[in-house]
Design a protein around this motif. Sequence first.
Motif, PDB file in Angstrom:
ATOM      1  N   GLN A 138      38.942  19.668  19.278  1.00 28.38           N
ATOM      2  CA  GLN A 138      38.842  20.691  20.319  1.00 28.38           C
ATOM      3  C   GLN A 138      37.796  20.352  21.374  1.00 28.38           C
ATOM      4  N   ARG A 156      46.731  23.008  13.730  1.00 29.24           N
ATOM      5  CA  ARG A 156      46.393  23.467  15.078  1.00 29.24           C
ATOM      6  C   ARG A 156      47.661  23.712  15.882  1.00 29.24           C
ATOM      7  N   ASN A 211      43.632  29.370  15.808  1.00 28.82           N
ATOM      8  CA  ASN A 211      42.593  28.485  16.336  1.00 28.82           C
ATOM      9  C   ASN A 211      42.213  28.956  17.730  1.00 28.82           C
ATOM     10  N   ASP A 243      41.897  26.993  20.592  1.00 31.56           N
ATOM     11  CA  ASP A 243      42.055  25.877  21.525  1.00 31.56           C
ATOM     12  C   ASP A 243      41.906  26.309  22.988  1.00 31.56           C
TER      13      ASP A 243
END
Length: 353
Positions: free
Chosen positions: A305, A332, A339, A341
């Motif tokens: 990330q 992910r 998550n 992101d």
Amino acid sequence: MAVPTLRPEAAATLARGAVIPAHPLALTAERTLDERRQRALTRYYLDAGAGGIAVGVHTTQFEIRDPEHALFEPVLALAAEELDARAGADVVRIAGVTGDTAQAVAEAQLARDLGYDAVLLSPRVEGADDAALLDRARAVGEVSPLVGFYLQTAIGGPVLDRDFWREFAAIPSVVAVKAAPFDRYRTLELVRGVAASGRADEIALYTGNDDAIVADLLSEFHVDSPTGERALRFVGGLLGQWAVGTRAAVALLDQARLAMAGDAGAYLELGLIASDMVDVNQAVFDPANDFHGVIAGVHEMLRQQGLLDGVWCLDPDEGLSPGQAEEIERVRREYPALNDDAFIAEHLEAWLR
């Protein structure tokens, strides 16, 4: 001697329940502290809405205390600086302490001097029986409010029965207990012990069972106490798993509160994502290889990330297991709601300044 107490704002947060990520350690390729990225991690957790941060714990790597690294105080101080600059008074500051009684007391005193509200007391003490662990806890509890910790045996935690937790919870400075045995039976023993202490109203229960986060947050335990049957539940989590996807974790805890208040839709939705959360944890924590890649797995998620530059650990023997990076990339991709992101991409440049 007066019992150490929490700041009122921190006490209110801890009792209400919060997302408390276990803070990782950002290192350079030379295995020295990467201060810029260490600060960026703290900024991420605060901006994600974490109600507290735990530093100096297993996810931060116990080796920060080794003389050749001498990182315990610098790492705690860095987090404290960021908390002073960015956090509200209601954010709980927890420092991990470990070692024998003398070491644990010294670490607790340092943490208090740096402005930490409470200490998470590791139960890993070679050769210590229950009585010795309780005496140690009482000594540390004279310095700082205590958060108990049931650590899974796979990474060195002892088996602690109901009687131990009853005696531990009876210590006046205990304000919370983190249950992380990764075992439903042992988790229940902890809850029963806290109830039997007569101090259940004064102690917040936090899940550390990274493989059963949703199950813990949706559970109500009907247990005996000195005043009769009680219903106890976990109010939040202090988790290595929540060192990644922290903003998503805040949303998950909010949803769990709605579910436990009777929102059937929230309950159903959490039930549907519970196994997804376990899949994410399996990729990050590496149980297939006896948790060999547990710390490196957290690092790898953060590296993918952009928050970390690599997965380096202080122990050069610690690292990712074969295929683990690919598994983390898979989860992910498959579970974007679990998550952060997009959130990280939006703020990463500012956090790294």
